[in-house]
Design an enzyme around this catalytic site. Structure first.
Site: not given
Ligand code: ADP
Length: 543
Positions: A184, A328, A439, A444
């Site tokens: 990640t 994950e 916040k 929120w």
């Molecule tokens: P990174 O951005 O660190 O590479 P990921 O691609 O695994 O990690 O990102 C996952 C995160 O992206 C989720 O936990 C969430 O916060 C955000 N995310 C993914 N899809 C959506 C969505 N459709 N709407 C809002 N947030 C999203």
């Protein structure tokens, strides 16, 4: 009493063998770094993956060895997925947009044995070559004629395959054997590795094919714009062959005009990717005054799909499906294919639904946990941290005990760090990442909701809301925006546009116009960078 059924291991090699036999004529169509548009069938792909597997064996690759890639979406990258995992080694896809420090950390942490590199990324490796682990070898993913002039000691992909047999008896082993490794991006601390297994990958592919399932014409073409270097292009290189759908791979050509041209000429049915890439395509659609031929479905996720974007595509007859997930989770968790009762609603209600993140995919359990640690009802009101459980979700991180412990709760669920609600129909609504929530006075404010509303203003192309410190309210929201054209409306004008949808105290205290939004390595707006850029910022009221 136990059932009396055979138990065969779920292995990734079976997907390709099946596709070659049952969907042998479906294709992988690739824009390559060499500049051509290349086509090959799944039957040919299986033959080339067999050749590559033999070649890897000849190079001494063993079960469990990590084999890394720095590559765009394309047929050779798909061959690597199947050949590497097929012989029991681990395909480690690296995101080329990471910083050199992160790149070196990941290669060192994974202890990669071989690194397969697309032509575009050779300079990236040359720049850090003195810091790379000794013994790491490189393969350039091209033919002899296109081999670059480089100081690296390299092998040539096509030459490796040449003399190898086109058949292979894929070895059989435990389905829990590691198959893929993906780090990640790690907005804080070092990147963490999700280590997928054969079992989790095959099950995820089956789950994703349930999503595609109904509604896709046979042999329709799918365009993963989401990169293979980021969570396996959302599992499409496994799910598409399983379903017999052809894959259209954009390679390095990810700008709006290139995507439009490719989609139009190949009559792509369904395109998958993060919101930022669809902004480029939208602009090209506007310029051409039409959508690409055959374009019917847009799957968008990775960050919240802006409402204005959903509306614009829907108005042109494209069915927008909003998905949510994480590295994950292999990565898909929820998906917005709508049931008939939503399709029967008026346009606005449908867009409301599509702005949410859809319903859970089979195989993914969801729970919402409140600040007091108790499980919250699925009533669309109660918000809390979203936890997930399932066969394609990590149970920890690769060689990182501390992060593994922190990620899981006492019942063995994985904490996503997202704040969400779930309603009685199972629709997930992501309000924010916990660290991005604003916040204010103990309440929120969802940055996603504010951003959506801001982006519905015609003068705003992209918007991000970040929290700024305030002595009385703790934090106040500030809108950072990129203008669509010349016009930059005042804060008062923006308030007038937003009022009604939000309580007054929830509206941003300021608007900051920027030329460009900083993006993360996975194409999302980098709030971390924004927070750093505006570290010394003081709210107007406090100046
Ligand atoms: P990174 O951005 O660190 O590479 P990921 O691609 O695994 O990690 O990102 C996952 C995160 O992206 C989720 O936990 C969430 O916060 C955000 N995310 C993914 N899809 C959506 C969505 N459709 N709407 C809002 N947030 C999203």
């Amino acid at each position: 009493m136990l059932g009396m059924m055979m138990q065969r291991p779920l292995l990734i090699s079976d997907i390709l063998t099946y596709a070659a036999e049952a969907h042998g004529r479906s294709e992988i169509i690739s824009v390559r770094c060499e500049g051509d548009l290349h086509r090959q069938s799944y039957r040919e792909t299986a033959a080339r993956a067999a050749q590559l597997a033999h070649a890897l064996k000849a190079e001494g690759v063993d079960m469990g060895d990590r084999i890394a890639t720095l590559a765009w979406n394309g047929h050779r990258h798909v061959e690597l997925y199947y050949a590497v995992s097929g012989i029991g080694a681990v395909i480690h896809t690296i995101n080329p947009r990471l910083s050199p420090e992160q790149l070196l950390y990941i290669i060192g942490h994974a202890e990669d044995k071989l690194l397969f590199v697309d032509l575009t990324f050779v300079p990236l490796i040359e720049a850090v070559k003195d810091h790379l682990p000794e013994g790491l070898r490189f393969v350039i993913m091209t033919d002899r004629a296109h081999m670059p002039d480089t100081s690296l000691d390299v092998l040539c992909y096509e030459e490796m395959l040449e003399a190898q047999p086109k058949q292979i008896d894929w070895p059989e082993f435990d389905e829990n054997t590691a198959a893929g490794l993906c780090y990640t991006s790690g907005t804080t601390g070092h990147p963490k590795g999700a280590l997928y297994s054969h079992r989790s990958t095959v099950l995820h592919a089956l789950y994703v094919s349930l999503i595609m399932g109904a509604g896709y014409p046979p042999e329709s073409k799918i365009l993963p714009v989401v990169p293979q270097f980021h969570v396996n292009a959302w599992g499409l290189p496994y799910a598409a062959p399983l379903m017999g759908h052809s894959l259209v791979m954009p390679g390095p050509a990810l700008d709006g005009p290139s995507l439009f041209k490719l989609m139009d000429s190949e009559k792509v049915f369904s395109a998958w990717g993060v919101p930022t890439v669809w902004q480029g395509l939208s602009a090209e659609i506007k310029a051409q005054g039409r959508i690409p031929e055959g374009f019917s479905e847009l799957v968008v996720g990775g960050s919240a799909a802006p409402r204005a974007m959903i509306e614009a595509f829907e108005k042109q007859g494209v069915d927008v499906q909003h998905a949510w997930g994480m590295t994950e989770m292999s990565p898909i968790g929820t998906h917005g294919k709508m049931p008939q009762w939503v399709k029967d609603e008026d346009f606005k209600t449908q867009v409301d639904r599509k702005s949410q993140q859809g319903r859970r995919m089979f195989g993914v359990d969801l729970k919402i946990v409140g600040e007091d640690g108790t499980r919250q009802p699925h009533d669309g009101e109660a918000a809390g941290e979203l936890f997930v459980r399932g066969n394609a979700i990590v149970s920890g991180y690769f060689n990182n005990e501390e992060a593994s412990r922190a990620a899981m709760d006492a019942e063995g669920w994985f904490g996503t760090g997202d704040i969400a609600t779930i309603d009685e129909h199972g629709f997930l609504n992501i309000q924010d990442r916990a660290k991005d929530l604003v916040k204010s006075g103990g309440e929120w404010i969802s940055s996603i909701d504010l951003e959506n509303l801001a982006m519905a203003h015609p003068a705003i192309a992209t918007a991000a809301v970040i929290a700024m410190p305030h002595p009385k309210w703790d934090e106040r929201p500030v809108l950072v925006a990129v203008a669509e054209g010349e016009e930059t409306p005042s804060l008062e004008e923006l308030h007038a546009h937003m009022e009604g949808e939000f309580a007054k105290w929830q509206l941003p205290d300021d608007v900051i116009w920027v030329e460009e939004m900083p993006l993360t390595a996975t194409g999302k707006i980098s709030k971390l960078t924004l927070r750093k850029t505006f570290e010394d910022y003081v709210l107007p009221e406090l100046r």
